[in-house]
Structure formats: C-alpha cells, structure tokens
Design a protein around this motif. Structure first.
Motif, PDB file in Angstrom:
ATOM      1  N   GLN A  86      43.295  51.823  43.325  1.00  0.00           N
ATOM      2  CA  GLN A  86      44.336  51.310  42.568  1.00  0.00           C
ATOM      3  C   GLN A  86      45.746  52.338  43.000  1.00  0.00           C
ATOM      4  N   SER A 100      45.681  40.755  41.365  1.00  0.00           N
ATOM      5  CA  SER A 100      44.780  42.005  41.696  1.00  0.00           C
ATOM      6  C   SER A 100      43.678  41.564  41.336  1.00  0.00           C
ATOM      7  N   ASN A 101      42.410  42.333  41.335  1.00  0.00           N
ATOM      8  CA  ASN A 101      41.072  41.839  41.088  1.00  0.00           C
ATOM      9  C   ASN A 101      41.171  41.845  39.536  1.00  0.00           C
ATOM     10  N   CYS A 128      44.034  37.088  38.700  1.00  0.00           N
ATOM     11  CA  CYS A 128      42.824  37.975  38.803  1.00  0.00           C
ATOM     12  C   CYS A 128      41.491  37.260  38.779  1.00  0.00           C
ATOM     13  N   ILE A 168      47.923  49.412  36.362  1.00  0.00           N
ATOM     14  CA  ILE A 168      48.464  47.950  35.646  1.00  0.00           C
ATOM     15  C   ILE A 168      48.321  47.762  34.295  1.00  0.00           C
ATOM     16  N   MET A 191      51.198  41.979  44.723  1.00  0.00           N
ATOM     17  CA  MET A 191      49.674  42.298  45.046  1.00  0.00           C
ATOM     18  C   MET A 191      49.523  43.764  44.677  1.00  0.00           C
ATOM     19  N   ILE A 192      48.594  43.836  44.052  1.00  0.00           N
ATOM     20  CA  ILE A 192      48.287  45.529  43.651  1.00  0.00           C
ATOM     21  C   ILE A 192      46.707  45.496  43.844  1.00  0.00           C
TER      22      ILE A 192
END
Lengths: 235, 238
Positions: free
Chosen positions: A32, A52-53, A76, A62, A23-24
């Motif tokens: 971030q 991640s979103n 995402c 990313i 997960m980021i």
C-alpha cells in the motif's frame, strides 16, 4: 534526458482532481503506497472513486482517506475486515458506495484495461449475485459472464526499486496489483524505497517496464530493511 | 472466510470421537499427494499446512501472489512485505516464486491449481457452495478470492463442522445463503464424516467416532449413500 523522478509525494500527486478514479495498489498493508495516499489527503482532492483490493485497514492509508471524507465510491473485493472500521462506518452512514468485485475479476478487469481488451468472459461469479444483469454465454460447455475493463485517471502504487526511466522491481507479496494498475491508469505514480542508477536493475528481472510509469518518488527504506537486506520487524 | 473458528468447540454436537479441527486438518492432509499445488482458505483450512508430513513436497499457493509459501515466521522475523491471503505473516520456501494478481488468479481459472480447501456456511447436494455472505441485513459483503477459488481449482474441498452453532446442518438440499459457486465442491470433510458429492447427492465415505449413517441422515435431513465400505473413495478424487 528522460527522468520520471519527482522531488516528493506532494509534487507527484499535485494534479489529481476532484471526482478522479484512483487505483491504489496493495493487499492489506503489503504494497500500500501510504506516503502517496498521505500526500493525496493533504492535497485535498475529493469525491474520489477508489479501486483497490481492500477498503482500508486500521487508520492509515485508504482508511485515512475515507475518514477524511474524500471517497465517494469504492470498487474492491474485500472491504470488511477486523480492522476496516473506517470503511464500515462510512458505508453504514451511506457516505460511500461499494461495488464489490471478486478478486480475480477485479485483477483481470484492471489487466484488460491496461492491455486494450474491450471485455472478457469469465467463469467467476456465474450463478451468483455478482452475475446479475451481466451478459452470459456458454463456450465449449462452460458458462461465463461478461466483464468490462476498469480504468483509472491515476494509479498510486508502491514498489521496491526504480530507475529514472520508471522500470520497477517489487518485493515479495507487496507486488500484488502494482503491475496491473500501472498499465491501467492514465497517470501512474510510484513510490519506491530506493531509486537506483539507470542500468543498475537487471533487465531480465524488471517486473514493470517504465513504459507504464509516469512519476517516481523515493520515500526511503522501510524499517524492516537495511541496505536491501531483511533485518526483521516486531511481530 | 471459513465459517470455522479454529479454537471454538462445537456445542451442538457432543464429542464422541468426532474430530477436532487439528485432527480434521490432519485427516485432510492425508489426501494431499506429493507434488500437489494447493490453496488453503482463510481460517481453519490453514491448519492443514501444519499437518502435512515433513519432507512431502506440496506447493502452497496464496492468491496474493506466491507459490512455495512456508509457515509463520519466528517472532521478530515478520516481514510486512510477505503475507498470506488472510494477511498473516508467512515465510518463503526454497523454490518459491512471486507474481502479480492477474497471474495468480489465472492459475485458478486456467485449471493449474490442483486442490483448494475452503470453509463453508452451506454445501448443497449438487456441490453448490455458500461461504461468503450470510445476506443478513446490515452485513457488509466481502467476497475476496472465494468465487475464483471455488470455480478454479481442479478439486474443491470443504472443511467444516457438520452443524452450525444452532444445530442446523451445513449440508443442505439447496443453499439458502448467497452462492459462492455452482456445482463446484467435490468433497466435504466434517467433524463427523467425509462426504463426496456424487450425481444423486452426498455419499458418506468415512465416519468419525461413533457417528452412524442413520444419525447423519437424521442430522442433515438428507438421503445419504453409504460408501464407507468402498475402496473407490480413498485417496484424491476430482
């Protein structure tokens, strides 16, 4: 003495393995954890699933991880943006799979994992393509679909300040997914501007209690701050 | 996603008093009462913030974790930790608060948000909204918070041109694009008229310029109820 502090980002992410779900945190660039992602790229773990979103902006974070060929799958809500060229190219080349999740369902699935919830019924996505194949139920006259928790091996997040117990405070909208992801991963690694003395964070204002945090790396103050005060940044 | 480019003219509809985006934003702003908690979708709906009267306390929600969002900062005062859902820099007003994403989307699903204004590709007669994906081959889907907003706010309004660039009506009997939400839109503000979603289709509550009801029926191919003379459509409805 408890200390979750690590000397640098490389040490903090050294044990991330091939095939890990990572997960980021962050919403676009805000929050971030770029230094942790850079360390992950250097470390070499591959075949990663990223939760991640977004799926990367520009050429850093990313996006750089995708360009380096380390990502097999992205979960995402909003991959496509004006500056998502790294993801776009990898997706169109068939190198990266996409699981698209509406943003609120993404957040709640991550929250559910951290909170020990087995699944939940959500109204978001009912009657749309994201509900296909999912269990549906009508409760008190409203339609819902069943969504399952999203867990991770590792969460990489960015916060503003931490103490050595891993208590965290964030800054403005850089908070976003951080508190949720911290609770949903087996190992949570946090980069912060500044590590402060135990007791220096107001207990009433701690946003993520240290129980959810395993490792903390101090990466230094961002250029738009000076001694904790906002000094501005170029438009 | 809005389906609207704030700077682009609409070549398919000659402007004979039809509202431009800023005027339409100002018209929508008139229907937002003091005290309302409002989410403005990415794109043209963000223009509504600038049209709210000074001194009127309306609380803007941005789904990336903030209530009490203020306007864009002065040049040189961009804070990379402070942005809106469109990832544009914003500011913080007195009374603002920050929260994580699960709380932010709980505010929608839990029925705490009064109004959201979204762009649209299509709105159907029963209030279905399509605004996230054309379904075109090769298009990369991206939904963001649109599905949560569509089913979450107490009132979901759409701000859009009536016609696409190709002259097709965005008001339709049934959406052909992938849906964002089912039976969720209550009102559509277009450059030509204001439409309410009622039990048996669309009702026209207000005409702009020299637009006529007959003309709208021809452009949309839909039966439209004439509600232009009625007081009941004034002000906010849910």
């Amino acid at each position: 003495m408890i200390s979750k502090l690590r000397a640098d980002a490389s040490e903090a992410i050294a044990d991330v393995g091939d095939g890990a779900t990572v997960m980021i945190g962050g919403f676009g660039a805000a929050g971030q954890p770029v230094e942790l992602i850079d360390a992950l790229i250097a470390q070499g773990a591959s075949d990663l699933t990223i939760v991640s979103n977004n799926a990367g902006n520009g050429d850093t974070g990313i996006a750089a991880l995708i360009t380096a060929g380390r990502v097999r799958r992205v979960v995402c809500s909003f991959p496509r943006q004006a500056d998502s060229h790294a993801f776009d190219a990898a997706y169109r080349a068939g190198e990266v799979e996409l699981e698209l999740v509406p943003q609120g369902n993404l957040a709640e699935r991550i929250r559910a994992a951290g909170a020990g919830i087995g699944a939940f019924f959500t109204p978001t996505g009912v009657g749309t393509t994201v509900s296909e194949g999912k269990e549906a139920r009508t409760i008190d006259g409203r339609d819902y679909i069943l969504e399952y928790p999203l867990r991770a091996d590792v969460a990489l997040i960015s916060a503003y300040r931490a103490d050595r117990w891993g208590n965290l405070v964030y800054r403005r909208t850089a908070r976003n997914f951080g508190p949720l992801m911290a609770a949903a991963a087996r190992t949570t690694v946090v980069q912060v501007d500044e590590v402060v003395e135990l007791g220096a964070l107001d207990p009433e204002a701690v946003v993520t209690p240290g129980i959810f945090v395993d490792r903390v790396v101090e990466v230094g103050e961002r250029p738009w701050l000076r001694a904790g005060e906002f000094v501005g940044a170029p438009a | 996603m809005s389906g609207l480019d704030p700077s682009a003219p609409n070549p398919s509809a000659p402007n004979r008093g039809a509202l431009d985006r800023r005027a339409l934003a100002a018209r929508i702003a008139q229907d937002i009462p003091e005290g309302a908690i409002v989410n403005l979708g990415i794109g043209a709906p963000t223009l509504i913030a600038d049209a709210l009267p000074a001194g009127l306390e309306v609380i803007l929600h941005t789904e990336n974790g903030m209530l009490g969002m203020g306007p864009a900062p002065e040049p040189g005062l961009v804070d990379p930790d402070l942005m809106n859902a469109g990832k544009q820099p914003v500011t913080e007003l007195p009374g603002a608060s920050y929260f994580h994403h699960a709380d932010s989307f709980g505010m929608m699903r839990g029925g705490h948000l009064d109004i959201c204004v979204l762009g649209a590709f299509q709105v159907s007669e029963r209030g279905d909204l399509a605004n996230w994906h054309t379904g075109a081959p090769g298009a990369i889907p991206a939904v963001g918070g649109a599905m949560d907003l569509a089913i979450g706010a107490k009132s979901v309004w759409v701000m859009t041109d009536l016609l696409t660039r190709d002259g097709a009506s965005k008001l339709v009997a049934a959406c052909t694009y992938p849906l964002t939400g089912v039976a969720c839109v209550s009102r559509v503000y277009t450059d030509r008229a204001v439409f309410d979603v009622i039990a048996d289709g669309f009702a026209v509550s207000e005409l702009f310029g020299d637009t006529t009801l007959d003309e709208l029926q021809e452009l949309t191919g839909l039966w439209l109820r004439d509600a232009t003379g009625s007081d009941e459509t004034e002000g906010m409805r849910s």
